[in-house]
Design an enzyme around this catalytic site. Structure first.
Site, short mmCIF file in Angstrom:
data_model
loop_
_atom_site.label_atom_id
_atom_site.label_comp_id
_atom_site.label_asym_id
_atom_site.label_seq_id
_atom_site.Cartn_x
_atom_site.Cartn_y
_atom_site.Cartn_z
N GLU A 5 0.85 -1.19 0.00
CA GLU A 5 0.00 0.00 0.00
C GLU A 5 0.89 1.24 0.00
O GLU A 5 1.17 1.79 -1.03
CB GLU A 5 -0.96 -0.02 1.19
CG GLU A 5 -2.04 1.04 1.09
CD GLU A 5 -3.22 0.76 2.02
OE1 GLU A 5 -4.04 1.67 2.19
OE2 GLU A 5 -3.31 -0.36 2.56
N GLU A 15 -1.83 0.47 13.41
CA GLU A 15 -2.92 0.94 12.56
C GLU A 15 -4.27 0.80 13.24
O GLU A 15 -5.14 1.66 13.12
CB GLU A 15 -2.92 0.14 11.25
CG GLU A 15 -4.03 0.50 10.29
CD GLU A 15 -3.94 -0.28 9.00
OE1 GLU A 15 -4.49 0.20 7.98
OE2 GLU A 15 -3.33 -1.36 8.99
#
Length: 912
Positions: free
Chosen positions: A487, A761
């Site tokens: 990502e 996260e």
């Protein structure tokens, strides 16, 4: 009193005729002993040579004595600046007693190439390899290649010999790439930076680096050598695939040489260069690297190498993007870490613990036979059996392979890839590895550290360290969302919620200025800002991806970064020009929001909402309308800063109308906001959407929900940064401290209790009862939830800027002691100098606060009400200088102070 130059920023702008104008901004600091040092005037001298400057010949600008206290963001106002000019400058100042300082030490800036006509170089790269030719060249071995070596391309090596006719006065190299590059002259690497020229939307712009190579050149033969990497241009970009911008990398360079006799030469990229491939079989941001040392081109980067067998390059006819000066800070190796442990597995591999989740790579030291392949595999976590946890990498491959040449001790580190990791598995190592076999190289955008903090609570100290490590790991050309999986995109919502925290931790003025340019480059014709920047095909990806079902044309909290980030840069650095230059873009965003409402209530189509909240579903339409109001409110304030009084009134009235629409659409008679989550109350409170009666009810609902959840939070990305400020501003400091020091799930300290060295996260990235969260999205290095760092600086440490005198020209010093923390020491290195606070709360209720304010600034200090002394003197003592009592407010004593160091003591503390 002395003056030290601390910065010069050169901004390039294009006027309507397409001509470049130059607007350097100058900054300096005063250094002085004693209290109350304030600048009342300055004089700037700018010259075209150091000799002229020393002789008092300011042939470009002599400002004369200017009555002003401003010492940052001074806009150059001299004669027009010339292409490739070098400009030296110095400054002197006068204080309140009209005493003049000596001249500062000189500083300088340079001007680059300002037009397309100035560029004579061509874009060059390696010609595409035809499949038939490739097959004929190596039919027997291609089938034996690892899959990635078949899929990815080797790195081109480019070379150019040139002659120097005599003594060189000045030589400057301008270089950039569609891809990434390493450039050497006569075997010496230029710059020492990584991943130049950085990530931009290459269809719109490429950044140019400038290098002074005067001292590297010698009379006679010289050579340039370049290695190209696919980088973000033609390599893998997150999950968006490879070749997003182009098929293969290209390089552009121009070196302008001025001789002592006044004559000039240029060396440019063109068809006369030669190209081949070498030991870098592939090097990809997401897929890792393979380096075959048996294919090294020994001596290729020095004069005398025989390149007669090399190919001529592919010459690209042109480039439609803008060639701009480099806005961002360089990416550098900033620290080297040694592993803290090593363990040999049953398979004969070695697993290292670096002791810190980090971003960069490992350097290997190895000896062995020619042809042995050694693999370095990287990951953030271990499975319960001690093996490498790789599932959360998705399609990312964090492996580097090194093939030995067999010539004694060899050292290897990758060139054009990076990894996020704490653990390293060494596979195929010949002999016995030890703790000295590898080291970790910490790599990130070189944003200098500006903040420091220490408290009496070691877990809170660890939280602060984890916040800074998360920032270091994810600020790499753009603010990425994670450094390990496939990502690593520049998500705008993550960036805006963390921007203020980031600005305290490090000097991110250049970093966010560049990122904001990325946002502008992909702002949509409608006025909408995108979810990620550079876009890199994200819009197309989500619009074509039926699995995601993410078709929202904008996302609240993400697009609002287009207003929040410039405002943050103004607050922290006093930079009005980022507001001036981008006012139109911010207006277009707010107008876009207004046009996509139903009676000023925004729709519920957002894809992300309060991302990764815990069992708290904030309605999209509530969040979207709240952020619409906030962007409008900020735009009104920005208009006021810029003197646009009509706009200020217009957007202020619009904000009030949106707030009224919010209340009418989402709040019932009991003050319950639709969704009834912590985030809806936090945003309504912080964005000023409530009447006084509703404000009190919102505070009650918010604290009741926290209590009901066991003194725990439930906010996601968009609510978390405002949670503790909302509580503190509304009289619930005790609840804020309870949340800060909560150790049970979900909380900031839960991950720390379980060994985290960065911010995760997700709150539930790993839990005791469920283990790892879904591997499809589970990074253990992600800065967003670390936005609590802003509260730690502004409220806990009490270091805040005054929006009316931004850049900390006037500071608000208001520490808020609370909870179980009894001591906090913090500092922030502003453009004016270092601001520091150190407070300590004794058991007998005595409160001590030490404050230091840099020259040419002032501050308002708030201390807990009680019998107060300052520097051992009572507030009314006539011998007290630089400090004036200005009354009481909200249970605090207030003082106005000039620059200097002060110690405040307050006894008989009042609980508020």
């Amino acid at each position: 009193m002395t003056v030290r130059v601390v910065g010069c920023k050169t901004e390039y702008a294009v006027n309507p005729r397409g001509l470049h104008t130059l607007k350097p901004r100058l900054c300096w600091r005063m250094e002085a002993q004693g209290q109350a040092v304030k600048q009342t005037a300055y004089q700037i001298a700018v010259a075209t040579s150091l000799q002229k400057l020393d002789n008092g010949e300011a042939d470009r600008w002599d400002s004369g004595k200017v009555a002003s206290s401003q010492s940052i963001q001074i806009v150059y106002d001299g004669k027009p600046l010339e292409q490739e000019g070098v400009y030296y400058w110095k400054v002197r100042v006068w204080d309140g007693e009209d005493q003049r300082s000596e001249w500062s030490e000189p500083a300088f800036w340079t001007i680059g190439l300002l037009s397309r006509t100035a560029w004579k170089g061509k874009w060059i790269g390696r010609k595409p390899v035809q499949p038939a030719a490739a097959s004929a060249a190596a039919p027997a071995t291609d089938g034996q290649k690892p899959e990635l070596e078949k899929q990815l391309s080797p790195s081109p090596h480019l070379r150019k010999m040139f002659e120097i006719r005599g003594p060189v006065k000045r030589a400057t190299t301008y270089a950039t790439a569609l891809g990434v590059y390493k450039l050497c002259v006569n075997g010496e690497r230029l710059g020492g930076d990584w991943f130049a020229p950085g990530w931009t939307d290459y269809n719109r712009r490429a950044q140019v680096q400038a290098y002074d190579i005067t001292d590297e050149l010698k009379t006679g033969s010289n050579v340039f050598s370049v290695v190209l990497g696919d980088g973000w241009y033609s390599g893998t970009v997150g999950f968006l695939g490879n070749k997003v911008y182009g098929e293969r990398p290209f390089f552009l360079m121009q070196t302008n040489i001025e001789y002592e006799d006044g004559s000039r030469d240029s060396v440019v990229t063109d068809g006369s260069w030669v190209v081949t491939t070498g030991p870098l079989l592939y090097s990809d941001m997401i897929k890792g690297e393979t380096y075959d040392a048996t294919k090294e081109l020994t001596g290729w980067d020095n004069v005398g190498y025989d390149d007669s067998g090399w190919e001529r390059p592919d010459v690209r006819p042109g480039y439609n993007g803008v060639l701009s000066a480099t806005l961002e800070p360089p990416i550098r190796t900033t620290e080297i870490l040694k592993p803290i442990s090593i363990r040999k597995t049953n398979q004969g591999t070695y697993i290292y613990d670096m002791g810190q989740n980090m971003v960069g790579w490992t350097e290997l030291k190895v000896s062995g036979a020619r042809g042995i392949r050694v693999t370095l595999s990287h990951t953030e976590m271990l499975n319960s059996d001690g093996s490498m946890y790789l599932d959360n990498l998705r399609k990312g491959i964090q492996q580097d392979h090194y093939i030995l040449k067999g010539e004694g001790e060899e050292r290897y580190e990758p060139s054009f890839t990076f990894h996020g990791f704490r653990y390293v598995e060494l596979i195929g190592y010949p002999g016995e590895a030890d703790l000295g076999t590898i080291v970790g190289k910490v790599v990130h955008s070189d944003t200098p550290k500006t903040g420091r903090m220490r408290t009496s609570d070691e877990k809170v100290n660890k939280l602060y360290a984890n916040i800074t490590w998360g920032q270091r790991g994810n600020f790499l050309s753009v603010p990425t969302d994670c450094p390990q999986r496939d990502e690593r995109l520049g998500w705008t919502g993550d960036a805006q919620i963390f921007a203020r925290t980031a600005s305290y931790n490090m000097d991110v003025s250049r970093f966010f200025t560049k990122f904001y340019q990325d946002m502008l480059d992909c702002q949509q014709p409608s006025g909408a800002f995108t979810d990620v920047a550079p876009d890199a095909g994200w819009i197309r990806h989500k619009m074509w991806n039926t699995r995601l079902n993410w078709y929202a044309p904008d996302n609240s909290g993400w697009g609002d970064a287009g207003v929040v980030i410039p405002w943050t840069l103004y607050l922290m650095y006093g930079d009005t020009r980022i507001l001036e230059a981008n006012y139109g873009a911010m207006e277009r965003w707010v107008e876009y929001l207004r046009c996509t409402t139903d009676n000023l209530v925004r729709p519920d189509y957002a894809n992300y909402g309060d991302w990764l909240s815990i069992e708290a579903d904030t309605p999209n339409e509530v969040l979207a309308t709240a952020y619409f109001a906030y962007s409008t409110k900020l735009l009104s304030t920005i208009a006021g800063v810029l003197g646009k009084m009509e706009d200020e009134a217009l957007y202020s009235a619009l904000f009030e109308d949106i707030a009224a629409a919010f209340r009418g659409a989402f709040i019932d008679e009991q003050g319950i906001i639709r969704g009834h989550t912590q985030t809806v109350y936090v945003l309504a409170l912080q964005f000023g959407l409530l009447t006084e009666d509703l404000r009190q009810k919102a505070v009650e609902h918010l604290t009741a929900d926290i209590k009901r959840k066991g003194d725990r939070l439930s906010t996601g990305f968009l609510g978390v940064g405002y949670l503790l400020p909302a509580l503190t501003d509304n009289g619930k400091l005790d609840v804020a401290y309870q949340l800060l020091t909560q150790e049970e799930f979900p909380s900031w300290l839960y991950s720390i209790k379980h060994g985290a060295t960065t911010i995760w996260e997700r709150w539930d990235g790993w839990t005791e009862d469920k283990g790892f969260q879904t591997p499809s999205m589970n990074s253990f290095n992600h800065y967003s939830l670390g936005s609590v760092g802003e509260w730690m600086y502004r409220y806990m440490a009490g270091i805040e800027t005054d929006a009316a005198a931004s850049g900390f020209r006037h500071a608000i010093i208001r520490p808020r002691p609370g909870g179980t923390i009894t001591e906090v020491e913090a500092s922030y290195n502003s453009l004016y100098g270092t601001i520091s606070t150190h407070w300590k709360l004794e058991q007998d209720g005595e409160f001590r606060l030490a404050v230091a304010i840099p020259p040419n600034t002032t501050a308002t200090v708030w201390i807990l009400k009680g019998k107060a002394t300052i520097n051992g003197l009572s507030a009314g003592d006539s011998s007290l200088t630089g400090c004036t009592s200005v009354g009481e407010e909200d249970g605090y004593l207030k003082f106005e102070i000039a620059s200097g160091a002060y110690e405040f003591l307050s006894v008989e503390r009042q609980v508020v």
